[in-house]
Design a protein around this motif. Structure first.
Motif, PDB file in Angstrom:
ATOM      1  N   GLY A   1     -17.360  31.973  52.544  1.00  0.00           N
ATOM      2  CA  GLY A   1     -15.912  32.059  52.690  1.00  0.00           C
ATOM      3  C   GLY A   1     -15.230  32.491  51.408  1.00  0.00           C
ATOM      4  O   GLY A   1     -14.300  33.319  51.430  1.00  0.00           O
TER       5      GLY A   1
ATOM      6  N   GLN B   1     -14.521  24.280  52.067  1.00  0.00           N
ATOM      7  CA  GLN B   1     -13.169  24.703  52.431  1.00  0.00           C
ATOM      8  C   GLN B   1     -12.128  23.926  51.640  1.00  0.00           C
ATOM      9  O   GLN B   1     -11.124  24.484  51.179  1.00  0.00           O
ATOM     10  CB  GLN B   1     -12.945  24.496  53.935  1.00  0.00           C
ATOM     11  CG  GLN B   1     -13.780  25.394  54.820  1.00  0.00           C
ATOM     12  CD  GLN B   1     -13.519  26.871  54.564  1.00  0.00           C
ATOM     13  OE1 GLN B   1     -12.383  27.319  54.509  1.00  0.00           O
ATOM     14  NE2 GLN B   1     -14.587  27.644  54.387  1.00  0.00           N
TER      15      GLN B   1
ATOM     16  N   SER C   1     -12.016  25.277  48.077  1.00  0.00           N
ATOM     17  CA  SER C   1     -11.301  26.552  48.011  1.00  0.00           C
ATOM     18  C   SER C   1      -9.791  26.333  48.029  1.00  0.00           C
ATOM     19  O   SER C   1      -9.041  27.008  47.330  1.00  0.00           O
ATOM     20  CB  SER C   1     -11.695  27.447  49.185  1.00  0.00           C
ATOM     21  OG  SER C   1     -13.057  27.810  49.104  1.00  0.00           O
TER      22      SER C   1
END
Length: 253
Positions: free
Chosen positions: A55, A214, A217
């Motif tokens: 990602g 996630q 990030s």
């Protein structure tokens, strides 16, 4: 599957993703300290690496920070050598020693790295030096089951390769491709040994690092005291490296 191990993988993914890395070295270390068979550790760690950095690599590419044209000399040698490193069987003593000192290097790098956007000025780099450096990092990464970003980052800063966001993007992509290549080598090796099925019980770790990555990030994007996150990550790495090095010394002596 100990719930504490799942929580530690989640936290590791969040911390590493916040500073642009995948966390493979610390995943390996946590598994070693939990008594997991060292032969399957790199496969688990590399799978987690891929989940965390995929990602981040996409976001870096979309934002224009990924400079593939400048990065390819490192990649063309690192990918095949990461596969080769993943194929080579190593003893438990060598594996723990290499992993422990790799973590020590990573922790010290995070402690002492203080490069700002204005500090970085582009500097020309001979392609053969980049190729040799990338190949060496790729081989070591495949051998111990990491992506190699912890080694590439200080090299790129030393070479004044680019600005910090560009270096973070380069490390993220480097980790991704080398993790995939190293994983291919590790899976082939495990199939040869007939023990690939030993990876299956550790599946809860994969959703844990997905969520943690996630979150990391998001923390990075929000600029939540990045220097504080770096120091916390460094403390975690140095603690785990000390545990591994002590274990290695007990085995050797």
């Amino acid at each position: 599957m100990p719930i504490l191990l799942v929580i530690l993988f989640f936290l590791t993914a969040a911390l590493y993703a916040s500073v642009g890395f995948g966390g493979g070295s610390t995943y390996n270390a946590l598994l070693v300290l939990n008594g997991v068979d060292y032969r399957v550790l790199p496969t688990i760690a590399l799978l987690c690496n891929i989940i965390v950095v995929a990602g981040g690599t996409f976001r870096f590419a979309r934002s224009g920070h990924l400079k593939f044209k400048s990065l390819y000399p490192f990649i063309i040698t690192s990918i095949p050598l990461a596969w080769l490193g993943g194929r080579i069987p190593v003893s438990e003593t060598l594996f723990i020693g290499a992993l422990g000192f790799s973590l020590l290097f990573a922790g010290l790098h995070l402690v002492f790295s203080q490069v700002s956007e204005s500090d970085q000025k582009q500097k020309s780099r001979p392609i053969f030096i980049s190729a040799i450096t990338g190949g060496g990092i790729g081989f070591l990464s495949g051998l111990v089951g990491i992506g190699g970003g912890i080694f590439l980052a200080p090299v790129l800063y030393f070479l004044r390769w680019g600005r910090p966001k560009e270096i973070a993007a380069a490390c993220s992509f480097f980790i991704l491709v080398n993790s995939i290549s190293g994983l291919a080598g590790q899976i082939t090796k495990l199939n040869d040994l007939g023990i690939f099925s030993m990876v299956t019980p550790y599946w809860p770790l994969f959703p844990a690092v997905l969520v943690g990555g996630q979150l990391g990030s998001m923390l990075a994007n929000d600029r939540l005291q990045s220097i504080t996150i770096k120091r916390l990550t460094a403390l975690l790495i140095l603690y785990v490296s000390a545990r591994l090095i002590l274990r290695w010394l007990n085995i050797v002596f």
